[in-house]
Design a protein around this motif. Sequence first.
Motif, PDB file in Angstrom:
ATOM      1  N   UNK A 149      66.687 -34.774  59.946  1.00 54.11           N
ATOM      2  CA  UNK A 149      67.343 -34.747  61.255  1.00 54.11           C
ATOM      3  C   UNK A 149      68.241 -33.528  61.420  1.00 54.11           C
ATOM      4  N   UNK A 150      68.546 -32.847  60.321  1.00 52.28           N
ATOM      5  CA  UNK A 150      69.480 -31.731  60.415  1.00 52.28           C
ATOM      6  C   UNK A 150      68.924 -30.389  60.016  1.00 52.28           C
ATOM      7  N   UNK A 151      67.651 -30.334  59.633  1.00 57.06           N
ATOM      8  CA  UNK A 151      67.045 -29.061  59.233  1.00 57.06           C
ATOM      9  C   UNK A 151      65.720 -28.886  59.955  1.00 57.06           C
ATOM     10  N   UNK A 152      65.178 -27.686  59.900  1.00 55.25           N
ATOM     11  CA  UNK A 152      63.924 -27.412  60.604  1.00 55.25           C
ATOM     12  C   UNK A 152      62.700 -27.639  59.726  1.00 55.25           C
ATOM     13  N   UNK A 153      62.895 -28.098  58.515  1.00 57.89           N
ATOM     14  CA  UNK A 153      61.773 -28.384  57.625  1.00 57.89           C
ATOM     15  C   UNK A 153      60.998 -29.609  58.106  1.00 57.89           C
ATOM     16  N   UNK A 154      59.704 -29.610  57.844  1.00 60.18           N
ATOM     17  CA  UNK A 154      58.882 -30.752  58.214  1.00 60.18           C
ATOM     18  C   UNK A 154      59.103 -31.895  57.221  1.00 60.18           C
ATOM     19  N   UNK A 155      58.604 -33.065  57.585  1.00 61.76           N
ATOM     20  CA  UNK A 155      58.708 -34.217  56.694  1.00 61.76           C
ATOM     21  C   UNK A 155      58.036 -33.923  55.355  1.00 61.76           C
ATOM     22  N   UNK A 156      56.832 -33.336  55.406  1.00 66.35           N
ATOM     23  CA  UNK A 156      56.104 -33.043  54.170  1.00 66.35           C
ATOM     24  C   UNK A 156      56.865 -32.048  53.299  1.00 66.35           C
ATOM     25  N   UNK A 157      57.502 -31.063  53.933  1.00 63.60           N
ATOM     26  CA  UNK A 157      58.265 -30.073  53.176  1.00 63.60           C
ATOM     27  C   UNK A 157      59.482 -30.706  52.503  1.00 63.60           C
ATOM     28  N   UNK A 158      60.185 -31.557  53.224  1.00 66.55           N
ATOM     29  CA  UNK A 158      61.347 -32.239  52.650  1.00 66.55           C
ATOM     30  C   UNK A 158      60.901 -33.188  51.551  1.00 66.55           C
TER      31      UNK A 158
END
Length: 205
Positions: free
Chosen positions: A112-121
């Motif tokens: 919710x606070x970064x521009x990374x995708x779910x898969x990246x996180x």
Amino acid sequence: MDFIDVAQKRTSVRSFSEEGVSKEALREICRIGGLAPSVNNFQPWRFVAMANKDKMSELAAVVAQKIEELPEKSCELGEQIKKQVEYFSIFFEKAPAVIFVFVSPYESVLERGVTLTHDEVNRMRAYPDMQSVGACMQNMLLAAVNMGLGACWMTSPLIAKHEIAKMLNVDSEYELAAMMVVGHASHDFPPKPKKEIDTIFEFVS
């Protein structure tokens, strides 16, 4: 049973007696599984238990077909390996009961606070959703041992996870993450040798 005894006795059991496993016992194993820690306490799991041999054979046939369709290396070894994998993927059809563990997708706080995708996180955090499933499965395996049952954690049938979910009428938002066969062991299975603690433990001061 003492917890240490349970942990030390646990081993993978793939051969069972004809004695069945009650619905209450399967429910209790899943309840203990649901006590496991999970990412953000999301508790993503849903359990489906089955003791119907005809349906289990139908599921096993689908898994076997998926394995048969895998492209194999052009050598005799490729066919042998596929046959070996098939055995370890479909022996659940001969077990008294099977528990299917499904998970629903989650959104981490970080997303919710970064521009990374779910898969990246998820990748960056070493797949906390699957780690949650691992904790759940360990709880279930230990619960089975404590109840005098044998069990085995399975993932190879997941080659047909979409087909299995459809055959079990599980909502598409859930994905099959693991399976566990459970029953009364056909005989005593001694635990497999484990690495000595001094070879896997280091204390950093």
